[in-house]
Design an enzyme around this catalytic site. Structure first.
Site, PDB file in Angstrom:
ATOM      1  N   HIS A   8       0.687  -1.399   0.085  1.00  0.00           N
ATOM      2  CA  HIS A   8      -0.079   0.000  -0.149  1.00  0.00           C
ATOM      3  C   HIS A   8       0.465   1.229  -0.157  1.00  0.00           C
ATOM      4  CE1 HIS A   8      -3.697  -2.293   1.353  1.00  0.00           C
ATOM      5  NE2 HIS A   8      -4.026  -2.052   0.645  1.00  0.00           N
TER       6      HIS A   8
ATOM      7  N   ARG B  83       2.445 -10.177  -0.123  1.00  0.00           N
ATOM      8  CA  ARG B  83       2.644  -9.444  -1.309  1.00  0.00           C
ATOM      9  C   ARG B  83       3.799  -8.270  -0.785  1.00  0.00           C
ATOM     10  NH1 ARG B  83      -3.445  -6.015  -1.198  1.00  0.00           N
ATOM     11  NH2 ARG B  83      -2.046  -4.670  -1.430  1.00  0.00           N
TER      12      ARG B  83
ATOM     13  N   CYS C 276      -8.960  -4.030 -10.429  1.00  0.00           N
ATOM     14  CA  CYS C 276      -8.793  -2.710  -9.576  1.00  0.00           C
ATOM     15  C   CYS C 276      -7.747  -2.918  -9.008  1.00  0.00           C
ATOM     16  CB  CYS C 276      -9.698  -2.041  -8.934  1.00  0.00           C
ATOM     17  SG  CYS C 276     -10.142  -3.086  -7.747  1.00  0.00           S
TER      18      CYS C 276
HETATM   19  C1  PEP Z   1      -6.447  -5.337  -4.246  1.00  0.00           C
HETATM   20  O1  PEP Z   1      -5.926  -6.086  -3.950  1.00  0.00           O
HETATM   21  O2  PEP Z   1      -5.884  -5.698  -5.565  1.00  0.00           O
HETATM   22  C2  PEP Z   1      -6.860  -4.445  -4.411  1.00  0.00           C
HETATM   23  C3  PEP Z   1      -7.006  -3.762  -5.065  1.00  0.00           C
HETATM   24  O3  PEP Z   1      -7.276  -4.063  -2.833  1.00  0.00           O
HETATM   25  P1  PEP Z   1      -5.000  -3.262  -1.902  1.00  0.00           P
HETATM   26  O4  PEP Z   1      -4.330  -3.063  -2.659  1.00  0.00           O
HETATM   27  O5  PEP Z   1      -6.106  -2.196  -1.326  1.00  0.00           O
HETATM   28  O6  PEP Z   1      -5.647  -5.036  -0.994  1.00  0.00           O
HETATM   29 MG    MG Z   2      -6.899  -6.053  -2.171  1.00  0.00          MG
END
Ligand code: PEP
Ligand code: MG
Length: 603
Positions: A205, A478, A515
């Site tokens: 993030h 991640r 997204c």
């Molecule tokens: C995702 O997990 O791809 C997403 C868009 O949400 P975040 O990155 O906020 O977990």
């Molecule tokens: Mg997510």
């Protein structure tokens, strides 16, 4: 910007040192290091003036009280079995915390060095810890761990008291082991120039935010906090993935010119076309923006975004320093909905973990990514969840779409719909106006993919979160730099999962917005289109580059490409087949290396 242009051939002198890094947000910056420390709450050295000393001393005293209160609370035995040991350990911690000579040393340090309370606590306790570590008696020596624990608690408690007023200099480069998004938000007003960290991935993030804020960032620089000190001059190359320590004069000059070129190029790129975006063979593709900070929408719209595909509401926690009240939320949701207008905003309910709602002792989870978080957290903390749903209902006169994060089971959607009905009826009774919101689900957990036919029956639309989907499908953290090479976006399992979801939604006649960060990558977008995606939501800074690619390829070609990729058995095979296809058909769009060696991040 041509990467090669940034590979300057300046002669290596002894003092200049180049460190390899992983570029996670493009750009170049030259500035002075500010080191971040701390775990739960990150902090750094702030130089204060005479008039601020009293404020810092007061903050320190408040933090001691707060920490002592916590220790008293958690040392109270809840279960008989561990009473004595537990009470002994925390009584010892309380003794350390209340040690008068420790207090006096810390307060003197604040006064004499003129620094913030956090810095004084860190420096003084580190000194204590270092002395403890060289004691010959092993049992006594081991006590340094207790000292560390108390120091950590004090530093966290300092985060709960009012912040230090000062900010750091404008040309600063943040250096941290790992950067928390809340820290980055807190530092925005100081206008940092770049970020260097040891850990983190493209989809972390903090780096998603850095790209949104146009802040160059690199990660994967081992032991960086040992290699630099506050005030050191460094260059961050967010193209080639490099950090240059003690740069020579000529290197600085070269990079200054490169940074100017980059800014010029970007302003030209922003002049992209308006109107509908179509592939060469006429398929309309809708581009939306992912937003954490509403003000970014102005730029997004100028670049061609149609509405907001993902608004991460949990960022309100940084703005309000904790859980925002119902009224604060209503105001925030109305504001973003009004700003976006007819194209609509998709507001995701809080994607948080338990540490944001409970105090530290209750919130410690060994594995937060698999713990009490997102929709699970909402349903298990109905008071807070209902506040958010009520706020969304009241704000939804402005056409609001709500997305539930981390759905793993259709029951979570059904339960949320029941709560929504109850809240509507209670608002009705109180004669409070509310609108009719549309409900969607984030598809980012494998179980949601496998039960997608049930899920599409209960929602109005889907958002496909590829960041988490890759993480959970491949069991690869991640945010963990050491497994970043295993985060294979083009793994055959990922492609198959995407196709399953896109097909199910098409059959049901509802939309799917991709997204995750994959949607903002010009390299991955042709594959997404070939799989059937028509709506992509991305970081503001990716819109122009992605639009260019969409407008220059034909849907038919992307389907042919996906047909080839579907025959592959491994991520390497997929990448090789894609590279070959791009080289053959789109070399004008993708010159150079398409899927670089795994050591570096692409895009
Ligand atoms: C995702 O997990 O791809 C997403 C868009 O949400 P975040 O990155 O906020 O977990
Ligand atoms: Mg997510």
């Amino acid at each position: 910007m041509d990467k090669k242009k940034l590979n300057f051939g300046s002669k290596e002198k002894k003092i200049e040192e180049r460190l390899d890094a992983r570029a996670v947000s493009r750009g170049v910056a030259i500035g002075k290091v500010v080191c971040l420390h701390g775990r739960k709450r990150q902090f750094y050295r702030i130089n204060i003036n005479d008039s601020q000393i009293i404020h810092e001393v007061r903050r320190f005293r408040v933090a001691v009280k707060l920490a002592a209160g916590q220790l008293a609370k958690i040392s109270l035995p809840k279960k008989k079995e561990f009473t004595e040991t537990r009470a002994d350990i925390f009584a010892a911690h309380l003794l350390i915390l209340e040690d008068k000579s420790l207090h006096s040393k810390i307060e003197t340090f604040i006064e004499q060095e003129k620094v913030n309370a956090e810095w004084a606590v860190k420096t003084v306790t580190e000194d204590y810890i270092a002395k403890q570590k060289i004691i010959s008696d092993e049992r006594l020596r081991e006590r340094y761990i207790d000292l560390e624990d108390v120091a950590d608690r004090l530093l966290t408690a300092l985060g709960g008291s009012a912040r230090s007023a000062a900010v750091f200099e404008k040309n600063s480069i943040i250096v941290a082991k790992e950067l928390k998004p809340s820290t980055l938000i807190e530092l925005i007003e100081s206008q940092p120039q770049a970020i260097i960290t040891e850990n983190g991935g493209w989809t972390s993030h903090s780096f998603i935010l850095a790209r949104e804020m146009d802040l160059p960032a690199v990660t994967g620089v081992k032991r960086i906090l040992r290699l630099v000190h506050n005030g050191d001059k460094v260059i961050v190359d967010g193209f080639a993935g490099q950090v240059i320590l003690k740069p020579e004069k000529q290197t600085v000059e070269n990079y200054k010119n490169a940074a100017d070129d980059f800014h010029r190029l970007k302003s030209v790129a922003a002049e992209i076309t308006k109107g509908k975006l179509k592939t060469l063979d006429g398929r309309e593709i809708i581009i939306r923006a992912n937003l954490d900070l509403p003000k970014g929408y102005v730029q997004a719209k100028r670049s061609g975004a149609r509405g907001v595909g993902l608004y991460r509401s949990e960022f309100l926690f940084n703005q309000f320093k904790g859980f925002p009240s119902e009224q604060e939320q209503i105001k925030a949701y109305r504001k973003i909905a009004a700003l976006v207008g007819a194209e609509g905003v998709r507001i995701r309910t809080f994607d948080l973990s338990i540490e944001h709602l409970a105090d530290e002792s209750e919130a410690r989870e060994k594995n937060p990514a698999l713990g009490l978080r997102a929709i699970r957290l909402g349903l298990s903390h109905p008071k807070e969840f209902r506040i958010q749903l009520r706020a969304l209902l009241q704000a939804s006169a402005n056409d609001i779409n709500v997305v539930l994060p981390m759905v793993s089971d259709v029951a979570e959607i059904i339960q949320t719909k029941m709560i929504l009905q109850q809240e509507k009826s209670s608002l009705r009774k109180k004669k409070i106006k509310y609108g009719d919101l549309r409900l969607g689900a984030m598809i980012e957990v494998p179980s949601a993919v496998l039960t997608i036919d049930e899920i599409v029956e209960e929602v109005d639309f889907l958002c496909l979160g590829t960041n988490d989907l890759v993480q959970y499908l491949l069991a690869v953290d991640r945010d963990n730099e050491s497994v970043a090479e295993s985060f294979r976006t083009l793994h055959p399992a990922v492609l198959r999962a995407l196709k399953i979801v896109l097909r199910a939604a098409e059959k049901k006649g509802i939309s799917v917005i991709i997204c995750g960060e994959m949607a903002g990558s010009p390299v991955y977008v042709p594959i997404l289109l070939g799989l059937g995606a028509t709506e992509l939501s991305m970081n503001v800074n990716s819109i122009v580059r992605v639009s260019r690619v969409v407008a220059a390829i034909a849907l038919e070609e992307t389907r042919e490409l996906v047909g080839k990729l579907e025959l592959c058995r491994t991520p390497d095979e997929v990448e090789n087949a894609a590279s070959e296809f791009y080289r053959k058909n789109w070399s004008h769009l993708f010159p150079g290396e398409i899927f670089p060696p795994k050591k570096k991040y692409k895009i």
